[in-house]
Design a protein around this motif. Structure first.
Motif, mmCIF file in Angstrom:
data_model
loop_
_atom_site.group_PDB
_atom_site.id
_atom_site.type_symbol
_atom_site.label_atom_id
_atom_site.label_comp_id
_atom_site.label_asym_id
_atom_site.label_seq_id
_atom_site.Cartn_x
_atom_site.Cartn_y
_atom_site.Cartn_z
ATOM 1 N N VAL A 1 49.511 20.628 5.816
ATOM 2 C CA VAL A 1 48.708 19.306 5.824
ATOM 3 C C VAL A 1 49.165 18.439 7.152
ATOM 4 O O VAL A 1 50.412 18.149 7.271
ATOM 5 C CB VAL A 1 48.969 18.427 4.396
ATOM 6 N N VAL A 2 48.167 17.929 7.590
ATOM 7 C CA VAL A 2 48.427 17.056 9.008
ATOM 8 C C VAL A 2 48.025 15.501 8.647
ATOM 9 O O VAL A 2 46.738 15.348 7.895
ATOM 10 C CB VAL A 2 47.309 17.967 9.914
ATOM 11 N N ILE A 3 48.847 14.665 8.931
ATOM 12 C CA ILE A 3 48.424 13.225 8.395
ATOM 13 C C ILE A 3 48.653 12.483 9.679
ATOM 14 O O ILE A 3 49.774 12.430 10.294
ATOM 15 C CB ILE A 3 49.582 12.830 7.450
ATOM 16 N N THR A 4 47.726 11.678 10.016
ATOM 17 C CA THR A 4 47.656 10.631 11.038
ATOM 18 C C THR A 4 47.996 9.307 10.397
ATOM 19 O O THR A 4 47.953 9.121 9.391
ATOM 20 C CB THR A 4 46.395 10.572 11.674
ATOM 21 N N GLY A 5 48.709 8.433 11.484
ATOM 22 C CA GLY A 5 49.169 7.090 10.768
ATOM 23 C C GLY A 5 50.217 7.556 9.794
ATOM 24 O O GLY A 5 50.405 6.829 8.807
ATOM 25 N N ALA A 6 51.312 8.357 9.947
ATOM 26 C CA ALA A 6 52.015 8.805 8.938
ATOM 27 C C ALA A 6 53.410 8.144 9.272
ATOM 28 O O ALA A 6 54.334 8.446 8.249
ATOM 29 C CB ALA A 6 52.418 10.500 9.031
ATOM 30 N N GLY A 7 53.669 7.236 10.237
ATOM 31 C CA GLY A 7 54.927 6.724 10.090
ATOM 32 C C GLY A 7 55.294 5.700 9.368
ATOM 33 O O GLY A 7 56.322 5.036 9.169
ATOM 34 N N SER A 8 54.466 5.224 8.342
ATOM 35 C CA SER A 8 54.662 3.901 7.598
ATOM 36 C C SER A 8 53.428 3.979 6.464
ATOM 37 O O SER A 8 52.474 4.849 6.546
ATOM 38 C CB SER A 8 54.683 2.874 8.162
ATOM 39 N N GLY A 9 53.773 3.192 5.476
ATOM 40 C CA GLY A 9 52.860 2.850 4.294
ATOM 41 C C GLY A 9 52.072 4.021 3.734
ATOM 42 O O GLY A 9 52.762 5.014 3.250
ATOM 43 N N ARG B 1 51.712 7.002 16.637
ATOM 44 C CA ARG B 1 52.138 6.594 18.003
ATOM 45 C C ARG B 1 53.742 6.451 18.295
ATOM 46 O O ARG B 1 53.860 6.406 19.404
ATOM 47 C CB ARG B 1 51.107 5.329 18.502
ATOM 48 N N THR B 2 54.420 6.178 17.263
ATOM 49 C CA THR B 2 55.841 5.839 17.413
ATOM 50 C C THR B 2 56.494 6.968 17.008
ATOM 51 O O THR B 2 56.640 7.101 15.648
ATOM 52 C CB THR B 2 56.029 4.455 17.007
ATOM 53 N N LEU C 1 50.862 10.835 18.947
ATOM 54 C CA LEU C 1 49.460 11.218 19.081
ATOM 55 C C LEU C 1 48.538 9.926 19.178
ATOM 56 O O LEU C 1 48.694 8.873 18.289
ATOM 57 C CB LEU C 1 48.619 11.790 17.910
ATOM 58 N N ASP C 2 47.684 9.861 20.003
ATOM 59 C CA ASP C 2 46.805 8.562 20.056
ATOM 60 C C ASP C 2 45.514 9.296 19.661
ATOM 61 O O ASP C 2 44.849 9.657 20.503
ATOM 62 C CB ASP C 2 46.790 8.034 21.574
ATOM 63 N N SER D 1 42.624 8.122 19.654
ATOM 64 C CA SER D 1 41.523 7.566 20.246
ATOM 65 C C SER D 1 41.134 8.296 21.399
ATOM 66 O O SER D 1 40.222 8.115 22.004
ATOM 67 C CB SER D 1 41.864 5.875 20.725
ATOM 68 N N SER D 2 42.080 9.162 21.844
ATOM 69 C CA SER D 2 41.949 9.856 23.077
ATOM 70 C C SER D 2 41.283 11.378 22.547
ATOM 71 O O SER D 2 42.159 12.112 21.973
ATOM 72 C CB SER D 2 43.225 9.980 23.818
ATOM 73 N N ALA D 3 40.329 11.722 23.052
ATOM 74 C CA ALA D 3 39.704 12.924 22.482
ATOM 75 C C ALA D 3 40.316 14.261 23.039
ATOM 76 O O ALA D 3 40.865 15.186 22.457
ATOM 77 C CB ALA D 3 38.109 13.029 22.971
ATOM 78 N N GLU D 4 40.839 14.049 24.423
ATOM 79 C CA GLU D 4 41.509 15.242 25.069
ATOM 80 C C GLU D 4 42.842 15.174 24.551
ATOM 81 O O GLU D 4 43.376 16.294 24.118
ATOM 82 C CB GLU D 4 41.771 14.523 26.414
ATOM 83 N N GLU D 5 43.674 14.265 24.249
ATOM 84 C CA GLU D 5 45.059 14.213 23.623
ATOM 85 C C GLU D 5 44.721 14.817 22.151
ATOM 86 O O GLU D 5 45.637 15.662 21.525
ATOM 87 C CB GLU D 5 45.684 12.806 23.346
ATOM 88 N N VAL D 6 43.918 14.478 21.255
ATOM 89 C CA VAL D 6 43.538 15.045 19.997
ATOM 90 C C VAL D 6 43.301 16.501 20.142
ATOM 91 O O VAL D 6 44.089 17.416 19.428
ATOM 92 C CB VAL D 6 42.383 14.590 19.388
ATOM 93 N N THR D 7 42.730 17.000 20.959
ATOM 94 C CA THR D 7 42.473 18.418 21.353
ATOM 95 C C THR D 7 43.578 19.154 21.582
ATOM 96 O O THR D 7 43.697 20.380 20.987
ATOM 97 C CB THR D 7 41.351 18.787 22.520
ATOM 98 N N ARG D 8 44.475 18.721 22.579
ATOM 99 C CA ARG D 8 45.650 19.195 22.930
ATOM 100 C C ARG D 8 46.714 19.261 21.842
ATOM 101 O O ARG D 8 47.159 20.444 21.622
ATOM 102 C CB ARG D 8 46.288 18.453 24.232
ATOM 103 N N VAL D 9 46.796 18.162 21.096
ATOM 104 C CA VAL D 9 48.030 18.165 20.347
ATOM 105 C C VAL D 9 47.419 19.136 19.024
ATOM 106 O O VAL D 9 48.688 19.741 18.494
ATOM 107 C CB VAL D 9 48.265 16.772 19.692
ATOM 108 N N PHE D 10 46.361 18.867 18.586
ATOM 109 C CA PHE D 10 45.849 19.767 17.240
ATOM 110 C C PHE D 10 46.168 21.288 17.746
ATOM 111 O O PHE D 10 46.391 22.083 16.925
ATOM 112 C CB PHE D 10 44.441 19.436 17.068
#
Length: 232
Positions: free
Chosen positions: A6-14, A35-36, A57-58, A60-69
């Motif tokens: 499972v991959v979770i964005t915004g996973a640093g809190s909440g 991001r942190t 991961l940011d 909002s950046s399509a290029e960064e999303v493609t690279r990190v995924f």
């Protein structure tokens, strides 16, 4: 049997952190995105399992999303579940919201959801299986004072989600849209007082409800859930 991933964005809190910890307890390999890095590491250190990865991961950046995924798939394998949870909100009268804040909300809340979904859909379609959980907020269901642009971004995420549900209707890929009210998280630190935050929902409770509704069940699917504070 290989652990599900499972991959979770915004996973640093909440809510993202709550879902990560609960999925970890269920035996999943967890990939934390945010991001942190220090926040992600803090969540990872709470896990009893060492089957966890973390990447900054940011969204909002399509290029960064493609690279990190691409890195995630190479290092941790197939993504079985994506949780689009990253989000940001700036609240004020419509005419007072800065162009920077507008860009942030549209780029992160809407475009980030689109980019991350695009990153997993081809493989999920190829395997004809997978789950996407879109954390959208009740701001995607109704307009709210002081939340005009935030609502606009969430209405966009809702439209995108409802559309991909139709695109995937003939597949075994499950998409769950979760519309929830405010939770006791750092999201509200500069908006509500500490006393007001205490009356919000606990993210662990919301995570439990999401997990109960996303669970595979025979002859039924849950396309969306609405979770509200009992006072709203």
């Amino acid at each position: 049997m290989e652990a599900k991933h499972v991959v979770i964005t915004g996973a640093g809190s909440g809510l993202g952190a709550s879902l990560a910890l609960k999925y970890s307890e269920m035996g999943y390999h967890i990939t934390l995105l945010g991001r942190t890095y220090s926040k992600l590491r803090f969540v990872a250190d709470k896990m009893k399992s060492d089957s966890v990865s973390a990447y900054t991961l940011d969204v909002s950046s399509a290029e960064e999303v493609t690279r990190v995924f691409s890195e995630i798939k190479e290092e941790s394998g197939t993504i079985d579940i994506l949780v689009n949870n990253a989000g940001v909100g700036v609240f004020d009268d419509a005419e007072k919201i800065s162009s920077t804040s507008i860009d942030d909300m549209i780029d992160i809340n809407l475009k980030g959801t689109i980019f991350c979904t695009q990153a997993v859909l081809p493989e999920m379609k190829e395997r004809n299986e997978g789950t996407i959980i879109q954390v959208i907020s009740t701001a995607g269901l109704e307009g709210k004072a002081s939340e005009s642009v935030y609502c606009a971004s969430k209405f966009g995420a809702r439209g995108f989600t409802e559309s991909i549900v139709k695109e995937l209707a003939d597949t075994d890929i499950h998409v769950l849209a979760a519309y929830m009210g405010g939770m006791k998280t750092s999201f509200w630190d500069d908006i509500y007082s500490k006393e007001e935050i205490q009356h919000l929902m606990d993210p662990d409770d919301v995570a439990d409800i999401i997990l109960a509704n996303v669970k595979a069940r025979k002859n039924l699917t849950v396309p969306e859930i609405v979770i509200k504070n009992h006072l709203t």
